[in-house]
Write an enzyme that holds these catalytic residues in place. Structure first.
Site, PDB file in Angstrom:
ATOM      1  N   ASN A 287       0.981  -1.183   0.027  1.00  0.00           N
ATOM      2  CA  ASN A 287      -0.024  -0.088  -0.016  1.00  0.00           C
ATOM      3  C   ASN A 287       0.785   1.202   0.004  1.00  0.00           C
ATOM      4  O   ASN A 287       1.493   1.446   0.728  1.00  0.00           O
ATOM      5  CB  ASN A 287      -0.994  -0.013   1.270  1.00  0.00           C
ATOM      6  CG  ASN A 287      -1.948   1.032   1.175  1.00  0.00           C
ATOM      7  OD1 ASN A 287      -1.932   1.755   0.311  1.00  0.00           O
ATOM      8  ND2 ASN A 287      -2.705   1.188   2.262  1.00  0.00           N
ATOM      9  N   ASP A 314      10.216   1.666   2.975  1.00  0.00           N
ATOM     10  CA  ASP A 314       8.819   1.364   3.210  1.00  0.00           C
ATOM     11  C   ASP A 314       8.812  -0.164   3.743  1.00  0.00           C
ATOM     12  O   ASP A 314       7.982  -0.951   3.668  1.00  0.00           O
ATOM     13  CB  ASP A 314       7.700   1.484   2.298  1.00  0.00           C
ATOM     14  CG  ASP A 314       6.291   1.449   2.946  1.00  0.00           C
ATOM     15  OD1 ASP A 314       6.103   1.122   4.274  1.00  0.00           O
ATOM     16  OD2 ASP A 314       5.195   1.367   2.146  1.00  0.00           O
TER      17      ASP A 314
HETATM   18 ZN   LIG Z   1       2.347   4.134   3.908  1.00  0.00          ZN
END
Ligand SMILES: [Zn+2]
Length: 435
Positions: A287, A314
């Site tokens: 995401n 991330d």
């Molecule tokens: Zn995020």
């Protein structure tokens, strides 16, 4: 102990002399690591440990603006110990730890606790990111000022995983952090357009697979709103994990207008496309989702011309039981710390798009500057902190997720032939990784 004691008068040196590395594209030179900083190589003691680095590239230790360490709360997926080991393995000397732990890092005490755990157990600097809103609920501001004034000296705030959807709250957060030169790092996802079940780029693939779509405008729309708020408040905005060509267009416009916005792209958005989802493998659920080939080309171009400022991982470790579900129910996220530089070499350096100097900029000095970290992202120069990553620009290997030092195995690169660049890492003069 007196200065004349045998232990101090005998040179028990910890000098490390790194010989002949190409200093981030500036040409070969020697480096001397002594007492945590770079010293003049001409002063090396005769018994210095010598490291043959001819043919290798020396980069300042990498800085990741976007890491999920999972401690506290989900130590079955990752801990500060294993996450920073993965960071060191990937050439990083600092990671900014996202706030969506359990409990959430939304108080000064929580930020300070993570700082202490990092100092006690980390093999890289652990910098707590503070939540924007209490409990990431998007309703009330968290203790931004107290976190900023705490020993953690928090400067980056994010509800990552969730968008700060309320425009008024976002405005107040931007106004608030301006007082101490903070930055709001936004997970740009309009929840009315891309709700919690959205898990696939909205387009032909989502239609074919029957997966809930995540349209590009849900990202670009929030970024357009937020750059407007950054302009209104004269405050700093950072856009997390840019994934679409439309967002790049908005950023380009905002930067031309002089708005204080920075942005990051992840390694997976630089290389993988939505076509990875055709096998319904939840490893590729992330995401924002993987996008089209056109989006990949756009984010690469934006990283090249500086519209996107930095690469951030991330890094999102997940325990097996959180990933082993039907695609729509699996937890979103991928590992990233150990392989980020490999992907940047593959997508940007080998094609000749970015040189090593730009890699140092986009993976070390600019992320450190965005987070206002004084002791990271510094030049490889005498007197600077000895944060160093040695890179072999030619070596390749097949990625094996079983060989990861992360606790988790959700590695999207498993089985893929990629560069294997990181040879050794020193953080503040301490060897934290070497092979
Ligand atoms: Zn995020």
């Amino acid at each position: 102990m007196s200065p004349t004691s045998p232990l101090t008068s005998t040179p028990t040196t910890t000098d490390v002399l790194v010989l002949g590395a190409d200093l981030a594209g500036a040409g070969p030179a020697n480096l001397l690591i002594r007492d945590g900083v770079f010293a003049d190589p001409a002063d090396a003691r005769p018994d210095a440990v010598r490291v043959d680095a001819y043919g290798l590239v020396a980069l300042p230790g990498l800085v990741d603006l976007h890491t999920h360490l999972r401690e506290p709360g989900r130590e079955d997926a990752e801990t500060v110990t294993t996450g920073t080991a993965a960071a060191a393995r990937g050439g990083y000397t600092a990671v900014l730890a996202m706030a969506n732990t359990s409990p959430v890092t939304d108080t000064a005490e929580a930020a300070e606790h993570l700082l202490d755990v990092g100092r006690a157990t980390g093999t890289a600097q652990v910098v707590p990111i503070g939540a924007v809103s209490k409990g990431l609920a998007g309703e009330e501001l968290a203790e931004l000022g107290l976190m900023a004034r705490s020993p953690a000296q928090t400067r980056v705030f994010s509800d990552d995983g969730r968008c700060v959807a309320d425009a008024r709250l976002m405005r107040r957060a931007l106004e608030y952090v301006r007082a101490f030169d903070g930055v709001i790092a936004q997970h740009a996802q309009d929840p009315r357009l891309a709700g919690p079940d959205a898990c696939c780029d909205e387009g032909p693939v989502s239609g074919r697979l029957g997966l809930p779509g995540w349209p590009a405008v849900a990202e670009a729309g929030i970024v357009a709103r937020d750059v407007g708020l950054a302009e209104l408040t004269r405050s700093r905005l950072h856009v997390c994990h840019v994934s679409t060509a439309e967002t790049v267009d908005v950023l380009r416009w905002a930067k031309a207008r002089g708005i204080a916005v920075t942005a990051e792209v992840t390694p997976h958005h630089l290389l993988l496309t939505v076509d990875e989802l055709l096998g319904y493998d939840p490893t590729f659920k992330v995401n924002p989702p993987l996008r089209s080939a056109e989006d990949v080309a756009a984010v690469r171009e934006a990283l090249t011309d500086g519209t996107i400022d930095v690469v951030a991982t991330d890094h999102a470790p997940h325990a097996r039981h959180d990933k082993e579900h039907a695609f729509v129910d699996a937890a979103p996220g991928m590992l990233g710390l150990e392989t980020a530089l490999a992907v940047v070499v593959e997508t940007m350096v080998r094609p000749g798009t970015l040189g090593w100097r730009e890699v140092a900029t986009r993976m070390s000095s600019v992320p450190a500057h965005i987070a206002r970290l004084g002791g990271q992202g510094r030049p490889l120069a005498v007197g600077e902190p000895a944060n160093l990553t040695l890179v072999d620009p030619t070596r390749r290997a097949t990625v094996d997720r079983a060989a990861s030092v992360s606790l988790s195995r959700n590695n999207p690169w498993h089985g893929r032939d990629l560069p294997d660049p990181v040879v050794a890492t020193w953080w503040a003069g301490r060897a934290t990784y070497g092979r």
